[in-house]
Write a protein that holds these residues in place. Sequence first.
Motif, PDB file in Angstrom:
ATOM      1  N   TYR A 174       0.846  -1.189   0.000  1.00  0.00           N
ATOM      2  CA  TYR A 174       0.000   0.000   0.000  1.00  0.00           C
ATOM      3  C   TYR A 174       0.889   1.249   0.000  1.00  0.00           C
ATOM      4  CZ  TYR A 174      -2.669   3.842   1.992  1.00  0.00           C
ATOM      5  OH  TYR A 174      -3.214   5.069   2.221  1.00  0.00           O
ATOM      6  N   LEU A 175       1.895   1.246   0.838  1.00  0.00           N
ATOM      7  CA  LEU A 175       2.809   2.386   0.897  1.00  0.00           C
ATOM      8  C   LEU A 175       3.611   2.524  -0.400  1.00  0.00           C
ATOM      9  CD1 LEU A 175       4.039   2.012   4.585  1.00  0.00           C
ATOM     10  CD2 LEU A 175       2.407   3.688   3.687  1.00  0.00           C
TER      11      LEU A 175
ATOM     12  N   GLU B 295       3.609   7.078  10.662  1.00  0.00           N
ATOM     13  CA  GLU B 295       4.303   6.050  11.421  1.00  0.00           C
ATOM     14  C   GLU B 295       3.500   4.771  11.299  1.00  0.00           C
ATOM     15  OE1 GLU B 295       5.770   5.245  16.012  1.00  0.00           O
ATOM     16  OE2 GLU B 295       4.860   7.137  15.490  1.00  0.00           O
ATOM     17  N   VAL B 296       4.172   3.701  10.968  1.00  0.00           N
ATOM     18  CA  VAL B 296       3.510   2.399  10.897  1.00  0.00           C
ATOM     19  C   VAL B 296       3.894   1.652  12.159  1.00  0.00           C
ATOM     20  CG1 VAL B 296       3.295   0.238   9.628  1.00  0.00           C
ATOM     21  CG2 VAL B 296       3.607   2.391   8.381  1.00  0.00           C
ATOM     22  N   LYS B 297       2.880   1.289  12.937  1.00  0.00           N
ATOM     23  CA  LYS B 297       3.099   0.526  14.164  1.00  0.00           C
ATOM     24  C   LYS B 297       2.549  -0.874  13.950  1.00  0.00           C
ATOM     25  CE  LYS B 297       2.896   4.442  17.263  1.00  0.00           C
ATOM     26  NZ  LYS B 297       2.359   4.973  18.508  1.00  0.00           N
ATOM     27  N   ALA B 298       3.266  -1.812  14.451  1.00  0.00           N
ATOM     28  CA  ALA B 298       2.808  -3.206  14.334  1.00  0.00           C
ATOM     29  C   ALA B 298       2.847  -3.858  15.702  1.00  0.00           C
ATOM     30  CB  ALA B 298       3.696  -3.967  13.360  1.00  0.00           C
ATOM     31  N   LYS B 299       1.837  -4.653  15.984  1.00  0.00           N
ATOM     32  CA  LYS B 299       1.806  -5.433  17.205  1.00  0.00           C
ATOM     33  C   LYS B 299       2.027  -6.883  16.827  1.00  0.00           C
ATOM     34  CE  LYS B 299      -1.077  -3.063  20.511  1.00  0.00           C
ATOM     35  NZ  LYS B 299      -2.281  -3.167  21.338  1.00  0.00           N
TER      36      LYS B 299
END
Length: 91
Positions: free
Chosen positions: A69-70, A85-89
Amino acid sequence: MTGEKKRSFSPRHHALLFGWISKAVHDRVDAEMAERIIQKAVRRYGEESGKRMALRSKANGHSLTMMNYLAYREWSADPGEAEQEVKAKTP
């Protein structure tokens, strides 16, 4: 043309354009109708943009992921114009 910077719209331009269009809608119809029109337009823009990005990604054999997507997004801000900011859990 060598060495010239390509002109494009910045996030500020996009925000101003959206604001002007929204104001024009609000100036012409009642508030409830204006909200419905704007919501429908925003949703349609997002769906059409997302569809184009997905088609380009798939045409190149790529999966539909956040990273792609980015990579396939239709515009990006110049450094300092917008923050993301891309955050991932993970479990």
